[in-house]
Motif scaffolding. Structure first.
Motif, PDB file in Angstrom:
ATOM      1  N   ILE A 177       0.867  -1.176   0.000  1.00 38.10           N
ATOM      2  CA  ILE A 177       0.000   0.000   0.000  1.00 38.10           C
ATOM      3  C   ILE A 177       0.906   1.230   0.000  1.00 38.10           C
ATOM      4  O   ILE A 177       1.705   1.412   0.921  1.00 38.10           O
ATOM      5  N   GLY A 178       0.742   1.997  -1.057  1.00 41.24           N
ATOM      6  CA  GLY A 178       1.559   3.214  -1.143  1.00 41.24           C
ATOM      7  C   GLY A 178       3.037   2.883  -1.250  1.00 41.24           C
ATOM      8  O   GLY A 178       3.540   2.567  -2.327  1.00 41.24           O
ATOM      9  N   VAL A 179       3.693   2.926  -0.139  1.00 45.41           N
ATOM     10  CA  VAL A 179       5.132   2.672  -0.156  1.00 45.41           C
ATOM     11  C   VAL A 179       5.531   1.983   1.150  1.00 45.41           C
ATOM     12  O   VAL A 179       4.959   2.241   2.205  1.00 45.41           O
ATOM     13  N   GLU A 180       6.455   1.093   1.039  1.00 46.76           N
ATOM     14  CA  GLU A 180       7.063   0.471   2.219  1.00 46.76           C
ATOM     15  C   GLU A 180       8.559   0.752   2.180  1.00 46.76           C
ATOM     16  O   GLU A 180       9.098   1.164   1.145  1.00 46.76           O
TER      17      GLU A 180
END
Lengths: 679, 215
Positions: free
Chosen positions: B44-47
């Motif tokens: 989700i989005g960025v890790e």
């Protein structure tokens, strides 16, 4: 013998190849001399190849002198054959003072029919005198030599000895010829200059000691006087050698002891003769040898008393010998063989002198003269060898001097190594301390849990949204702006955090509250990570409380754990806000009121900050409990640190929340614009 | 504290981009944990992932932004390109579509990063050679045409994963050394000897605390 001598010279030549041309030039005449003698004396080759000669040649001052000496040598060789030993004696005594090798080469005994062998027999000791030095220096023992000497007689061993002579001669030539230092040359020359006075001195000393009689010729005192005489010339070397001086003295003593003629003559006379005979491989002189043996025996009888005393002294000299090792058996054997030869030679000398009616003392002095010369040669060679060994890789002995000189306060290897080790240890301790510090460093831990990264990412989103909000607001018509502005202000108001809520100290159901507020957001994000961390922290506190009596953790560990928990929870909280912001932006087309979301997020923030406060209180309680148990420990600093980091943690969470304001405004604006355009 | 709590000299920001399901998160996990994550959830989005590596005896912290591959996140993930020193552009060698989308990803990477950003093309899942849909040669050619570094990797076996990350770091470090990458530029993606994080406002209080902890 000629074969072995060839070998000897082959190896000697090898050694010479390493010598400077200057020395080679000096040695060349020596070989010529030998060749000449070879032809003149006919049978004997061994005498002509006396390894002594090259060494003498080296020490000669110049080529001219050498040539002169060659001539003399030739003359002596001739005269040895022609003249009677008695008349020759005086002549050689004179010449000996300046030309030792000549004297040796042209010894009077040559005139007694077996001159060839005599000469070789005489020269062998000279050889062995010098040859034995390397052997002795390398650990060959004189006692062993004498033992071996007694066993001499087998032709095979003799040949072996001859071979080893070749090797030894080669090595000796190598050693002596490798002397390159000009200083060495000068010293050697000066040594030669001193010969006459030295020898006279020695003679006087010997006379005195012989007259006293009790200890025979007083070999020890003779040796020491010789040493003292020689020490002037070798002083430089012995000075350099330092500790090695003792060894040299011992070696000298043993060298001097070795050529004791009488013992060897008494015990090994026949064997010596035999061995000499076989060694020389001169069948022609067999008869001569036997004659000589008889003569020797007779002579022995007359000299017996003196010999016994000599034997004693010789034995003591041998006992002094410090290096009874087994190495270099062949060499040492040969050295002893040479000793036998010398002994025989001296006996011969005595015999001929007796025949001439001269006194035993005179004869003894004569022999001693040779020995003195030989002893000085021994010293000289020892000095040379020592110097060579030292100077080989150390021109002018600078390093040796440095090594032997007191260190002073100059740093040495071990101290610098110790320093380096200490430094490394300190560095390691520093690193460990840093690592320890990092364990309880909130900022670092927050970073490790990616809190900073999420905050940064959220910041990026926030900044972009803020720009977007500005551009959108600028693009909107004033009427539209008026309708939208209240909503934006509402959202902004929602972000005005109520500080009073944080004061509530009572426990809250964190998990359910977080879940509730997140679901209100309707963003589809689950607080899994946040709850997992929270549960972990709660479990840890519970575990701590339940183990009242058995706290394995110290205050340090508890403090670390507290900070870690705070950092991780904060990081996950920030991540939650970051995800929320992303989802808000992605779901901006959804018909969800952003003001409501803002309120939900505000409540979530309140819950998180409250929880942080609660947890910090619990951690401090744990620390205080530990402090009560261990009264000595002062936890005030740690308690302060925990409260400090708790406030930090809340700040991070509130920062993250506030970063969402532009994001929500952005979302609200886009929604409004969408609504406006659609209507 | 005086020496700084950091045991690295540089921070390089990486961004991993590429279609959904090409194995971006698995590559990161393999690199940071040296393990293969079999059932990796959608990002989700960025890790984020970090690992400290060493290049030319310099400790470098790689701060890796693992972006969501889903198209719906693209609007958000585009925000994260900025300030990346290295971009790992991943496709799946068993799915041609992921290779075909590379030009789109490359356009984003070129437009949203600075000109010195090192772009590394990774053909992932090279352990599944039997199902190969994209040849090494054509990908190599594509990389050469676009001035990209290229390797085929396997997040599952770990093959070449390390090399891809390290080679990128070496290239970035080289750019720093030859001066083509300006560390002072805001978007360089490289932080040198980083200042202590925000928490430094408490630095004055912390040292005595540490002493207290040293017991």
């Amino acid at each position: 013998m000629s074969d072995s001598d060839d070998n000897a010279f082959a190896s000697a030549d090898e050694g010479e190849e390493k010598t400077p041309p200057k020395e080679r030039a000096k040695q060349a005449p020596a070989r010529k001399e030998k060749k000449a003698e070879k032809t003149e004396t006919g049978a004997s080759t061994g005498s002509l190849k006396n390894p002594k000669t090259p060494s003498k040649v080296e020490t000669a001052k110049g080529k001219g002198k050498q040539q002169q000496r060659n001539k003399k040598g030739k003359n002596c060789g001739i005269s040895a054959v022609q003249e009677n030993s008695g008349t020759k004696k005086s002549e050689t005594k004179e010449s000996q003072k300046t030309e030792d090798p000549v004297l040796k080469g042209g010894h009077p005994d040559k005139g007694s029919g077996d001159g060839n062998r005599e000469m070789s027999g005489f020269e062998e000791p000279e050889k062995s005198n010098s040859l034995s030095q390397p052997a002795e220096l390398s650990g060959a023992s004189v006692p062993k030599d004498s033992d071996q000497n007694q066993d001499v007689g087998g032709l095979s061993t003799e040949k072996k000895g001859a071979k080893s002579l070749g090797e030894t001669a080669g090595s000796k030539a190598n050693i002596s010829s490798s002397v390159k230092s000009p200083e060495e040359q000068t010293i050697a020359a000066s040594d030669r200059d001193h010969h006459t006075p030295q020898q006279e001195k020695v003679l006087h000393k010997l006379e005195e000691s012989a007259n006293t009689g009790s200890s025979g010729w007083g070999w020890s005192s003779w040796g020491s006087s010789l040493l003292s005489a020689a020490s002037t010339s070798v002083q430089t070397f012995t000075h350099q050698v330092g500790d090695g001086l003792t060894t040299i003295m011992d070696t000298v003593e043993s060298s001097l002891g070795v050529p004791d003629p009488n013992t060897l003559a008494e015990e090994d006379k026949d064997k010596d003769v035999e061995s000499l005979e076989t060694a020389k491989k001169e069948d022609v002189i067999d008869d001569e040898k036997k004659d000589k043996t008889e003569l020797l025996k007779e002579n022995q009888e007359s000299e017996r008393a003196e010999r016994k005393s000599e034997e004693e002294t010789k034995d003591t000299g041998q006992d002094v010998s410090p290096e009874p090792t087994a190495s270099g058996g062949g060499n040492s054997w040969f050295a002893s063989w040479g000793v036998g030869d010398l002994a025989k030679k001296m006996q011969d000398t005595g015999k001929s002198l007796a025949a001439k009616g001269q006194t035993l003392m005179t004869e003894g002095f004569d022999a001693v003269e040779h020995l003195a010369a030989g002893g000085i040669d021994v010293l000289e060679n020892i000095g040379k060898k020592t110097y060579n060994t030292l100077a080989e890789h150390d021109p002018a002995l600078r390093r040796t001097r440095q090594f032997l000189a007191p260190r002073g306060d100059k740093p040495n290897l071990s101290s610098s190594l110790r320093e380096a080790r200490d430094q490394a240890e300190q560095q390691q301790k520093q690193d460990e301390a840093n690592q320890e510090a990092l364990k309880a460093h909130f900022g670092t831990l927050f970073d490790d849990y990616q809190g900073l990264a999420h905050l940064e990412a959220l910041e990026i989103l926030s900044n972009q949204s803020e720009k977007k909000v500005h551009s959108l607001l600028n693009s909107l018509a004033s009427e539209d702006l008026a309708t939208i502005k209240p909503q934006l202000l509402n959202i902004k108001n929602a972000f005005e955090l109520d500080d009073s809520a944080e004061d509530a100290a009572e426990d809250q159901d964190f998990t359910s509250l977080v879940r509730q507020h997140l679901s209100e957001l309707e963003l589809g994000t689950a607080p899994d990570k946040l709850n997992t961390v929270h549960q972990m922290v709660q479990a840890w506190i519970k575990d701590f409380d339940s183990n009242d009596s058995n706290h394995s953790q110290g205050t340090k560990e508890t403090h670390e754990k507290s900070i870690q928990a705070l950092a991780e929870l904060t990081a996950k909280g920030v991540e939650q806000f970051h995800k929320a912001g992303e989802m808000v932006l992605l779901d901006k087309d959804k018909d969800k009121d952003c003001t409501e979301r803002a309120h939900s997020l505000a409540r979530l923030t309140g819950v998180l900050c409250h929880e942080i406060g609660n947890l910090s209180n619990k951690f401090v309680a744990c620390l205080n409990k530990l402090a009560e148990e261990n009264k000595s420990e002062d936890v005030t600093r740690m308690v302060t640190n925990i409260y400090l980091e708790a406030s930090n943690s809340s700040t991070y969470i509130q920062d993250a929340f506030l970063l969402l304001l532009p994001v929500l405004q952005h979302a609200a604006l886009e929604q409004a614009i969408l609504a406006l355009t659609s209507s | 504290m005086a020496a700084g709590p950091y045991n690295y000299s540089y921070i390089f920001k990486y961004i991993i981009i590429g279609d959904m399901g090409v194995g971006k998160s698995c590559l990161l996990h393999q690199f940071t944990e040296k393990k293969f994550m079999a059932d990796c959830p959608h990002t989700i989005g960025v890790e984020f992932g970090t690992r400290i590596i060493e290049v030319a005896s310099q400790k470098i912290k790689l701060q890796i932004w693992d972006t969501a591959g889903q198209e719906r996140f693209r609007a958000v993930t585009r925000s994260y390109y900025r300030g990346a020193a290295g971009a790992l552009m991943v496709y799946d060698i068993t799915r041609r579509s992921t290779y075909n989308h590379l030009s789109s990803w490359l356009t984003d990477a070129r437009n949203l990063t600075n000109p010195n950003t090192v772009i590394f093309l990774i053909g992932n899942k090279c352990d599944l050679d039997a199902q190969r849909d994209v040849t090494y040669e054509e990908a190599k050619q594509f990389a050469e045409e676009n001035g990209l570094m290229f390797l085929e990797c396997s997040a599952k076996t770990g093959e070449n994963v390390e090399d891809a990350f390290l080679d990128t770091a070496k290239k970035i470090y080289q750019n720093i050394q030859d001066g083509s990458l300006d560390l002072n530029a805001a978007e360089s993606g490289v932080q040198h000897k980083p200042a202590t994080p925000r928490i430094t406002m408490n630095a004055g209080v912390q040292p005595p605390n540490k002493e207290g902890c040293a017991c």
